[in-house]
Scaffold this motif. Sequence first.
Motif, PDB file in Angstrom:
ATOM      1  N   ILE A  16       2.657  -2.004   6.834  1.00 25.64           N
ATOM      2  CA  ILE A  16       1.898  -2.063   5.974  1.00 25.64           C
ATOM      3  C   ILE A  16       0.423  -2.110   6.442  1.00 25.64           C
ATOM      4  O   ILE A  16       0.080  -3.399   6.982  1.00 25.64           O
ATOM      5  CB  ILE A  16       2.257  -3.376   5.112  1.00 25.64           C
ATOM      6  CG1 ILE A  16       3.551  -3.007   4.463  1.00 25.64           C
ATOM      7  CG2 ILE A  16       1.210  -3.290   3.805  1.00 25.64           C
ATOM      8  CD1 ILE A  16       4.790  -3.725   5.179  1.00 25.64           C
ATOM      9  N   HIS A  17      -0.223  -0.998   6.495  1.00 22.27           N
ATOM     10  CA  HIS A  17      -1.885  -1.223   7.039  1.00 22.27           C
ATOM     11  C   HIS A  17      -2.469  -1.750   5.973  1.00 22.27           C
ATOM     12  O   HIS A  17      -2.229  -1.277   4.736  1.00 22.27           O
ATOM     13  CB  HIS A  17      -2.223   0.352   7.452  1.00 22.27           C
ATOM     14  CG  HIS A  17      -1.462   0.885   8.577  1.00 22.27           C
ATOM     15  ND1 HIS A  17      -1.580   0.431   9.919  1.00 22.27           N
ATOM     16  CD2 HIS A  17      -0.499   1.787   8.700  1.00 22.27           C
ATOM     17  CE1 HIS A  17      -1.168   1.045  10.695  1.00 22.27           C
ATOM     18  NE2 HIS A  17      -0.178   1.868  10.216  1.00 22.27           N
ATOM     19  N   HIS A  18      -3.674  -2.337   6.299  1.00 25.47           N
ATOM     20  CA  HIS A  18      -4.819  -2.864   5.503  1.00 25.47           C
ATOM     21  C   HIS A  18      -4.182  -3.699   4.373  1.00 25.47           C
ATOM     22  O   HIS A  18      -4.253  -3.387   3.147  1.00 25.47           O
ATOM     23  CB  HIS A  18      -5.461  -1.517   4.841  1.00 25.47           C
ATOM     24  CG  HIS A  18      -6.479  -0.947   5.674  1.00 25.47           C
ATOM     25  ND1 HIS A  18      -7.375  -1.288   5.959  1.00 25.47           N
ATOM     26  CD2 HIS A  18      -6.161   0.328   6.325  1.00 25.47           C
ATOM     27  CE1 HIS A  18      -8.067  -0.319   6.713  1.00 25.47           C
ATOM     28  NE2 HIS A  18      -7.137   0.495   7.068  1.00 25.47           N
ATOM     29  N   LEU A  19      -3.531  -4.562   4.766  1.00 29.85           N
ATOM     30  CA  LEU A  19      -2.727  -5.557   3.771  1.00 29.85           C
ATOM     31  C   LEU A  19      -4.011  -6.227   2.642  1.00 29.85           C
ATOM     32  O   LEU A  19      -3.628  -6.586   1.432  1.00 29.85           O
ATOM     33  CB  LEU A  19      -2.010  -6.968   4.442  1.00 29.85           C
ATOM     34  CG  LEU A  19      -1.674  -7.898   3.348  1.00 29.85           C
ATOM     35  CD1 LEU A  19      -0.736  -7.605   2.796  1.00 29.85           C
ATOM     36  CD2 LEU A  19      -1.210  -9.271   4.325  1.00 29.85           C
ATOM     37  N   GLU A  20      -5.037  -6.305   3.287  1.00 26.73           N
ATOM     38  CA  GLU A  20      -6.266  -6.968   2.313  1.00 26.73           C
ATOM     39  C   GLU A  20      -6.839  -5.945   1.439  1.00 26.73           C
ATOM     40  O   GLU A  20      -7.411  -6.504   0.429  1.00 26.73           O
ATOM     41  CB  GLU A  20      -7.473  -7.332   3.259  1.00 26.73           C
ATOM     42  CG  GLU A  20      -8.250  -6.189   3.900  1.00 26.73           C
ATOM     43  CD  GLU A  20      -7.833  -5.248   5.094  1.00 26.73           C
ATOM     44  OE1 GLU A  20      -8.434  -4.301   5.175  1.00 26.73           O
ATOM     45  OE2 GLU A  20      -6.508  -5.892   5.343  1.00 26.73           O
ATOM     46  N   SER A  21      -6.388  -4.813   1.598  1.00 26.36           N
ATOM     47  CA  SER A  21      -6.837  -3.823   0.497  1.00 26.36           C
ATOM     48  C   SER A  21      -5.968  -3.541  -0.906  1.00 26.36           C
ATOM     49  O   SER A  21      -6.399  -2.992  -1.740  1.00 26.36           O
ATOM     50  CB  SER A  21      -7.227  -2.500   1.072  1.00 26.36           C
ATOM     51  OG  SER A  21      -7.878  -2.343   2.083  1.00 26.36           O
ATOM     52  N   ILE A  22      -4.499  -4.220  -0.387  1.00 25.56           N
ATOM     53  CA  ILE A  22      -3.823  -3.925  -1.610  1.00 25.56           C
ATOM     54  C   ILE A  22      -4.256  -5.070  -2.878  1.00 25.56           C
ATOM     55  O   ILE A  22      -4.622  -6.243  -2.276  1.00 25.56           O
ATOM     56  CB  ILE A  22      -2.484  -4.717  -1.124  1.00 25.56           C
ATOM     57  CG1 ILE A  22      -1.967  -3.164  -0.155  1.00 25.56           C
ATOM     58  CG2 ILE A  22      -1.271  -4.329  -2.258  1.00 25.56           C
ATOM     59  CD1 ILE A  22      -0.376  -3.577   0.713  1.00 25.56           C
ATOM     60  N   PRO A  23      -4.072  -4.770  -4.089  1.00 22.56           N
ATOM     61  CA  PRO A  23      -4.601  -5.474  -5.070  1.00 22.56           C
ATOM     62  C   PRO A  23      -3.871  -6.837  -5.009  1.00 22.56           C
ATOM     63  O   PRO A  23      -2.546  -7.122  -4.560  1.00 22.56           O
ATOM     64  CB  PRO A  23      -3.838  -4.828  -6.440  1.00 22.56           C
ATOM     65  CG  PRO A  23      -4.272  -3.567  -6.010  1.00 22.56           C
ATOM     66  CD  PRO A  23      -3.979  -3.368  -4.545  1.00 22.56           C
TER      67      PRO A  23
END
Length: 346
Positions: A260-267
């Motif tokens: 899961i790339h860019h966890l911080e970008s997921i709502p």
Amino acid sequence: MVVSTRSKDTLNRAFVFDDKENENKENMKDKEQHKQDEEEKEKKQEKKKIKEKTKEKTRKAAKDQHELGHEVRHRSSHLQDNTNKLKIHETTSTRNRPVKKQIKTRKRNIVIAVIILIAVIILIAVIVVCLLPSIFLRSTADDDTGGTLRKYTGLNLGELKSTFPTQTPYLWRLIGSASIDFFKHDDPKRPSVILLAAGPDAHSTLDALASDLSTSYTSGDLVTKIDGSEYNMSDADIAKYEIDKTLDSGFNSGKKVAVIHHLESIPAKASMIFHSYCETDNAPFKKVVIIFTVHVTDELNPKDNLKTNEKIVEKHLIQKWKDSVDKDHIDAMFSRVATAVAFVTP
């Protein structure tokens, strides 16, 4: 002097009358006396009866008093016996009380000692289990070929270490330690979860290392890939549904690794789905590896204290999600995905 015959008769009658009168008087006296005697007799009899009744009452009173005294003595004796028994019981109890108390105290102390001993043994076992892999991996992390590490973890990091030579020994140790359950147990208790984080100067290295690491566990076509930046502007519920569907479909089809790339970008609300997938004991899939990447905006220095860098990562996620989810939910989710946090250098 010569007395005439008439005069004699008169005198005689007078004498006779006097005699009768005297006789009557005597009779009256006798009757009166008899009456007095009778009354006196009756009085004496009455007095006698009264005296007898008095004696009878006295005897009865004496008898009742005797019986009452006997009853009182009997009850007093019974009460005294009970009192003596009670005193003996109290004396015995008083004598036995310290002994019983000592026995009870000894038993309690023994129980406490056993509990403490068990707790210490469990604590030592936990410490050994937690530290043994790290200690071992620390001694083998500098092996450039990765042969010893592969022998004990099943993971070949030699090629990865050659591709990314600037990474710290700690990163390789952490990856190896987090992978032990996946390789060594057919039915592990929990999934292997790894979170890789990097500052702005190492974002590209982070993405490349995460992709290459995923293929170290399995072939590339058996890796589920999710790019969190694609859900940056998505509705949280829709994003959560699609991510859940992708992970569930991938793991059910036999894929063993998810990146899961860019966890911080997921709502924020959508990211809560990872709490269940990374659950320690109740995760739906346990023979899997889940790799997260977090691109933080602050610089991370791998030489800094581990907790310091973890706080930077956690702070970054809270800053991203705080408007949609309360901090308690973020902390709960972070505690699941951040069981093994490694920091990537440029």
